[in-house]
Design an enzyme around this catalytic site. Structure first.
Site, mmCIF file in Angstrom:
data_model
loop_
_atom_site.group_PDB
_atom_site.id
_atom_site.type_symbol
_atom_site.label_atom_id
_atom_site.label_comp_id
_atom_site.label_asym_id
_atom_site.label_seq_id
_atom_site.Cartn_x
_atom_site.Cartn_y
_atom_site.Cartn_z
ATOM 1 N N ASP A 67 -3.804 3.330 2.349
ATOM 2 C CA ASP A 67 -4.811 2.295 2.147
ATOM 3 C C ASP A 67 -5.710 2.120 3.360
ATOM 4 O O ASP A 67 -5.414 2.626 4.453
ATOM 5 C CB ASP A 67 -4.138 0.959 1.775
ATOM 6 C CG ASP A 67 -2.863 0.693 2.587
ATOM 7 O OD1 ASP A 67 -2.716 1.292 3.663
ATOM 8 O OD2 ASP A 67 -2.029 -0.098 2.146
ATOM 9 N N ASN A 137 5.137 -10.379 -0.090
ATOM 10 C CA ASN A 137 4.988 -10.650 -1.522
ATOM 11 C C ASN A 137 5.436 -9.457 -2.372
ATOM 12 O O ASN A 137 5.162 -9.404 -3.564
ATOM 13 C CB ASN A 137 3.528 -11.014 -1.847
ATOM 14 C CG ASN A 137 2.567 -9.876 -1.518
ATOM 15 O OD1 ASN A 137 3.001 -8.778 -1.164
ATOM 16 N ND2 ASN A 137 1.279 -10.123 -1.631
#
Ligand code: F6R
Length: 264
Positions: A67, A137
């Site tokens: 990413d 998360n």
């Protein structure tokens, strides 16, 4: 999933680097999937040491990063390209032509750009070994909660948790990136081998959800349960909320006895 619990973070970093080094020695022209972040820093430092002291040769390897932030000026010190250059590529002999990091300076035609990143992975023969960290998360790459578990490389907006986690990396008043180009969960699941790393108590809940929770898009790392060859290497703090720690330790012992190659 093979779950390996280490006492200390340093042991986890050494173990992860050992796995990468062994994979590179076995197949010098392999394709590595790489991550950035605090968990990876020590792994790259150890790989740099192995390169310098033991001559680990990356010259035929190809790398794809997971990413990159969108919207930072080129060369920004918080860009993942900068992270990779400073922590790893500058110190080892990966051929610069074989380094692939999503281009966060793209401003239009994102779909086309992301499709071309996917095509480059395919043309390189797919990812042989993918290294992953995990967000609080439960994200892997920047596949935030509610990402499709079949997703491919795309532009992804950050969740509030990721925005909060990233704030410390940017100066007060500096505009923070709100999204990234990230490979998808579907892309990650096509890697031949996957190693997931997690250290520290802040990751304990995400680790428990990923390994022992239900398969759910609200913890995208849980999709790794669908993959046939995942090794999770975590420290005691990150393992704190796992219900089956003793079982994982027994599995590792028996694996060492009967199928040691599974332990790299
Ligand atoms: C970074 C990435 C992220 C991180 C994750 C954990 O390339 O893909 O999924 O691996 O956010 O980051 P750290 O290690 O900083 O806690």
């Amino acid at each position: 999933m093979l779950v390996i619990i280490k006492n200390q973070r340093e042991e986890l970093e050494r173990e992860a680097a050992r796995i990468v080094a062994r994979a590179v020695r076995r197949n010098p022209s392999l394709t590595l999937g790489l991550a950035t972040g605090a968990t990876m820093r020590g792994v790259y430092a150890e790989l740099v040491r192995i390169h310098r002291e033991e001559g680990l040769d990356f010259s035929d390897a190809t790398t794809f990063n997971l990413d990159e932030y969108v919207g930072l000026p080129p060369g920004h010190p918080q860009s993942f390209r900068h992270f990779m250059m400073e922590n790893f590529f500058r110190h080892v002999n990966v051929n610069p032509l074989n380094i692939n990091i999503p281009d966060g300076t793209v401003r239009s035609n994102f779909d086309e750009y992301c499709a071309s990143y996917e095509a480059s992975i395919r043309n390189a023969g797919g990812i042989d070994l993918q290294i992953l960290g995990i967000g609080r998360n439960g994200h892997i790459g920047f596949n935030e909660p509610a990402s499709s578990l079949g997703s491919r490389t795309r532009l992804k907006a950050f969740s509030q948790e990721t925005l909060d986690d990233n704030r410390k990396f940017f100066a007060a008043g500096e505009e923070m990136p709100k999204c990234a180009i990230t490979v998808g969960i579907g892309t990650i699941l096509e890697a031949r081998h996957i190693v997931l790393l997690a250290a520290g108590s802040a990751k304990a809940r995400a680790v428990a959800r990923a390994i022992e929770g239900a398969l759910t898009a609200s913890c995208t790392a849980s999709a790794l349960q669908l993959h046939p060859d995942v090794t999770c290497i975590i420290d005691e703090e990150a393992a704190a909320e796992l219900a089956q720690k003793d079982y994982y330790r027994r599995v590792v012992e028996l694996t060492a006895q009967f199928t040691p190659s599974r332990l790299w």
